[in-house]
Design an enzyme around this catalytic site. Structure first.
Site, PDB file in Angstrom:
ATOM      1  N   ALA A  66       0.864  -1.179   0.000  1.00 56.31           N
ATOM      2  CA  ALA A  66       0.000   0.000   0.000  1.00 56.31           C
ATOM      3  C   ALA A  66       0.902   1.231   0.000  1.00 56.31           C
ATOM      4  CB  ALA A  66      -0.883  -0.016   1.228  1.00 56.31           C
ATOM      5  N   GLY A 112      -0.471  -5.200   0.705  1.00 60.47           N
ATOM      6  CA  GLY A 112      -1.779  -5.096   0.055  1.00 60.47           C
ATOM      7  C   GLY A 112      -1.826  -5.899  -1.237  1.00 60.47           C
ATOM      8  N   GLU A 115      -2.719  -9.327  -0.300  1.00 59.61           N
ATOM      9  CA  GLU A 115      -4.124  -9.334   0.138  1.00 59.61           C
ATOM     10  C   GLU A 115      -5.070  -9.315  -1.065  1.00 59.61           C
ATOM     11  OE1 GLU A 115      -3.311  -6.108   2.902  1.00 59.61           O
ATOM     12  OE2 GLU A 115      -4.069  -7.360   4.524  1.00 59.61           O
ATOM     13  N   GLU A 135       4.153  -6.046   6.801  1.00 61.40           N
ATOM     14  CA  GLU A 135       3.668  -4.891   7.570  1.00 61.40           C
ATOM     15  C   GLU A 135       4.327  -4.722   8.939  1.00 61.40           C
ATOM     16  OE1 GLU A 135       1.865  -6.983   5.859  1.00 61.40           O
ATOM     17  OE2 GLU A 135       0.411  -5.915   4.630  1.00 61.40           O
TER      18      GLU A 135
END
Ligand code: NAI
Length: 712
Positions: A66, A112, A115, A135
């Site tokens: 992200a 992300g 994900e 993360e």
């Protein structure tokens, strides 16, 4: 289908739409990309001519995460939760949508990105690409379903390892663990993804069964889950002290992994918010962003660095051999190792070889490839004239001003005038070293840390006359060999040694005040440093520390007067590990306090009538930290350095200062200049002028200022 998205290229053929995410430089999932994905999927699901979607990335990335710069600026929990919910809605819509979606993972698939891939119904990856949830390295947990979808695909033990360590796995391992369904060579990736899409269309694969949320077969039973998480908590408590995110990830597993994934995602979002608004995440995100910006100084902006392809290294000792290693493992660099005679060269070559032991043992390089590397990229010589054509000379010979100056003078007559002259001196004044040159502007300090090929920090020291061109070339070189360049100005101990000496060195005042040395050691280790002041002294050498202190006394004046207790300990002749004992005695199986040093300490306390003093760990580290902050303020005043973010990075990468604390100046800003100043005044009364507050700190206390600009 629309095709005019800013960051998604759309191509449709044979009923299959291919979405290619294109958001340079690393294909981050920025806010606008997520919005466009929502729109593109919405359209594809409505469009009767599209029967399946393949989603892929571009260049070396599928999606590498992200956009942390957008997330870090979110100020309220509500705004953050809204953003996370919106992202979840987009991924949920893909997962529960009416048409199959295949992820064609062409490159790095991180955060992300993973994900997103896990919300798809099938995953095909190119060989050797990284997949992971990194993360925690930024103090966060996955916030778009990672903690809930990954265990469903690869089981809890594997997911737990990946998420709490943040380490990625390669596609081959991902296939073994069933995170991806197939591996295909890059040129066939899309064809294989299309074939998988057809599998759904002709009924071989079932959309409903393939949705990650519907996969429960690898989830543990309640009892298994409890046992696993209890064990993981113990392990994490030992390994991740001071950090928050790994524990929050465990909470997410514990409280989630139910049939109702939507509720689990909501819970994950709350835990993500706990992390983002913590000091730890703020610190780690700051470090990540500042590391990328290190060395980008206004004074060299726009300057074109000279290319560095050929480097001469003077001296193949401890440091020189590590530096040669560094040059050899980076493509496109030729190394010339010079030493004083054949014997020294032989020792140097043996040293260089030894730095590759680890690589050979772990099969990261074959013996043949290593020999080829030496043959093709390394020249050894005792003739300085062989350095005629080099772009850069790095000098790592004995720490002796006369020896170094003589070499530089000679080289000035040999090398091209554009060649940069860099010294790896640990403490000699570089301005003075450069004074023998007709062009002192070409000289700079490149202070490597031991071991030079492994430590990430490179302290770049500008002498008085160092030109901006010399600096620009040196910084670019540092980046080329993957070091983090922190630029400072010349001064005793430059930045890192002086900062570390102030921090660790304050411990002698506490010992001399009756505080138990063992209590100091454990307070400093608990604080998060890799070791305490005594252990560090024993490792670097008590004699070396003593000499550094003497130099500080000579060049910085009475504030740095060597403490009589330091003097007395030095006089024992026990210099640390290299002499078998220092603060500790290393002759037995376990180090024990060295009776000679203990006797010196007891004698000192008795003579001065000082009783033992109990001091809580937090008070001990407050004294050390206050001394360190004060020294930082002096160094800023003296113009040694002026960028708090660089100073903090230097301590983190150069000395192992705990990243979760963000650095000395981050600690200072959180603590506040006023209380630090007050404590220093008290310490000054008790221990003397080493603690006299810098004027800058007094001003900051009065005006309520911080080292970092507000909001940074
Ligand atoms: P070392 O003792 O391992 O190697 C010294 C090198 O100098 C050898 O290659 C030796 O052959 C050469 N040499 C000896 N006498 C010489 C002479 N008269 N003329 C020219 N060369 C001569 O030393 P080390 O530890 O590699 O240190 C080298 C430089 O790096 C020093 O300036 C030191 O202060 C600095 N440094 C050392 C660090 C460390 O942790 N060892 C860390 C950072 C900097």
């Amino acid at each position: 289908m629309r095709t005019d998205y800013r960051s998604i290229q759309v191509e449709a053929a044979d009923g299959i739409a291919v979405f290619r995410i294109h958001n340079p430089p690393v294909n981050q999932l920025s806010e606008h990309v997520v919005r466009e994905l929502a729109e593109a999927f919405g359209e594809a699901f409505r469009d009767g001519s599209v029967r399946a979607v393949v989603i892929t990335g571009s260049g070396k990335n599928f999606v590498a995460g992200a956009d942390i710069t957008q997330i870090k600026d979110i100020r309220t929990r509500q705004t953050l939760l809204e953003l996370l919910r919106q992202n979840n809605r987009v991924l949920n819509a893909i997962e529960t949508g009416p048409k199959p979606v295949i992820a064609a993972i062409n490159g790095a698939c991180l955060g992300g990105g993973l994900e997103l891939a896990m919300a798809c119904h099938y995953r095909v990856a190119a060989p050797g690409v990284d997949l992971g949830q990194p993360e925690v390295q930024l103090g966060l947990i996955p916030g778009a379903g990672g903690t809930q979808r990954l265990p469903r695909l690869i089981g809890l033990p594997n997911a737990l390892e990946m998420i709490t360590t943040g380490k990625p796995i390669r596609s081959e391992k991902a296939l073994e663990r069933r995170l991806v369904d197939e591996i295909a060579p890059p040129e066939q990736l899309l064809a294989v993804a299309r074939r998988a899409a057809k599998g759904f269309l002709d009924g071989r694969l079932s959309l409903g069964l393939r949705a990650t949320r519907a996969r429960h077969e690898r989830l543990p039973s309640a009892a298994e889950k409890r046992a696993l998480l209890d064990f993981a908590r113990l392990m994490t408590a030992a390994k991740a002290k001071g950090y928050l995110a790994p524990f929050k990830a465990l909470d997410a597993f514990e409280r989630g992994l139910h049939f109702d994934i939507e509720a689990d995602l909501e819970m994950e979002a709350e835990l993500f918010a706990d992390c983002l608004f913590s000091d730890v995440a703020r610190n780690l995100i700051g470090i990540f962003l500042n590391t990328r910006a290190a060395g980008r100084l206004p004074r060299i902006e726009g300057l074109r660095p000279a290319p560095v392809r050929s480097v001469g290294v003077l001296g193949g000792g401890v440091m020189g051999s590590g530096i040669v290693h560094l040059l050899l493992v980076h493509e496109g660099m030729q190394a010339i190792l010079w030493d004083i005679d054949e014997k020294a060269l032989e020792r140097g070559m043996a040293g260089v070889r030894a730095t590759f032991d680890y690589h050979l043992k772990n099969k990261k390089i074959t013996p043949e490839a290593l020999e080829a590397l030496f043959r093709e990229r390394l020249t050894c010589t005792t003739e300085l004239s062989r350095l005629k054509e080099v772009d850069l000379v790095i000098e790592a010979v004995v720490e002796d001003m006369a020896v170094k100056q003589k070499l530089w003078k000679e080289l000035e007559g040999i090398c091209r005038p554009q060649a940069v002259f860099a010294t790896n001196t640990s403490a000699l004044p570089i301005t003075e070293m450069a004074s023998v040159l007709a062009d002192p502007g070409r000289m700079i300090g490149l202070h490597f840390f031991n071991p030079a090929h492994r430590m990430q920090l490179l302290e770049v020291i500008c002498a008085e006359k160092t030109t901006n061109e010399t600096l620009a070339t040196s910084v670019a070189f540092a980046r080329a060999v993957r070091k983090i360049p922190i630029v400072v100005n010349d001064g005793p101990g430059f930045y890192v040694s002086r900062q570390l000496s102030a921090f660790m060195g304050a411990s002698v005042f506490l010992m001399a005040d009756g505080v138990d040395p063992a209590a100091i050691e454990s307070a400093v280790v608990d604080f998060g440093m890799p070791m305490g002041p005594a252990a560090l002294s024993d490792l670097t050498g008590i004699d070396i520390n003593y000499r550094v202190n003497r130099t500080f006394e000579m060049r910085l004046g009475p504030r740095w007067k060597v403490h009589p207790l330091t003097e007395a300990i030095y006089q024992t002749g026990c210099y640390g590990r290299k002499t078998g004992s220092g603060y500790m005695d290393y002759s037995g199986p376990q180090p024990v306090p060295n009776p000679k040093v203990t006797a010196v300490l007891q004698d000192y306390l008795q003579r001065h009538g000082i009783p033992p003093r109990q001091m809580p760990a937090s008070e001990i580290t407050d004294v050390l930290l206050a001394a360190a902050v004060n020294e930082a303020a002096y160094m800023i005043e003296e113009g040694i350095c002026d960028r708090p973010q660089d100073m903090d990075l230097a301590m983190i990468y150069g000395t192992g200062f705990p990243p979760f604390r963000g650095g000395i100046l981050r600690c200072a800003d959180r603590w506040g200049a006023r209380p630090i100043h007050e404590l220093l005044l008290e310490l000054e009364k008790r221990y003397g002028s080493r603690f006299t507050p810098a004027r800058l700190l007094a001003d900051m206390a009065r005006e309520g200022r911080t080292f970092y600009p507000a909001g940074a």
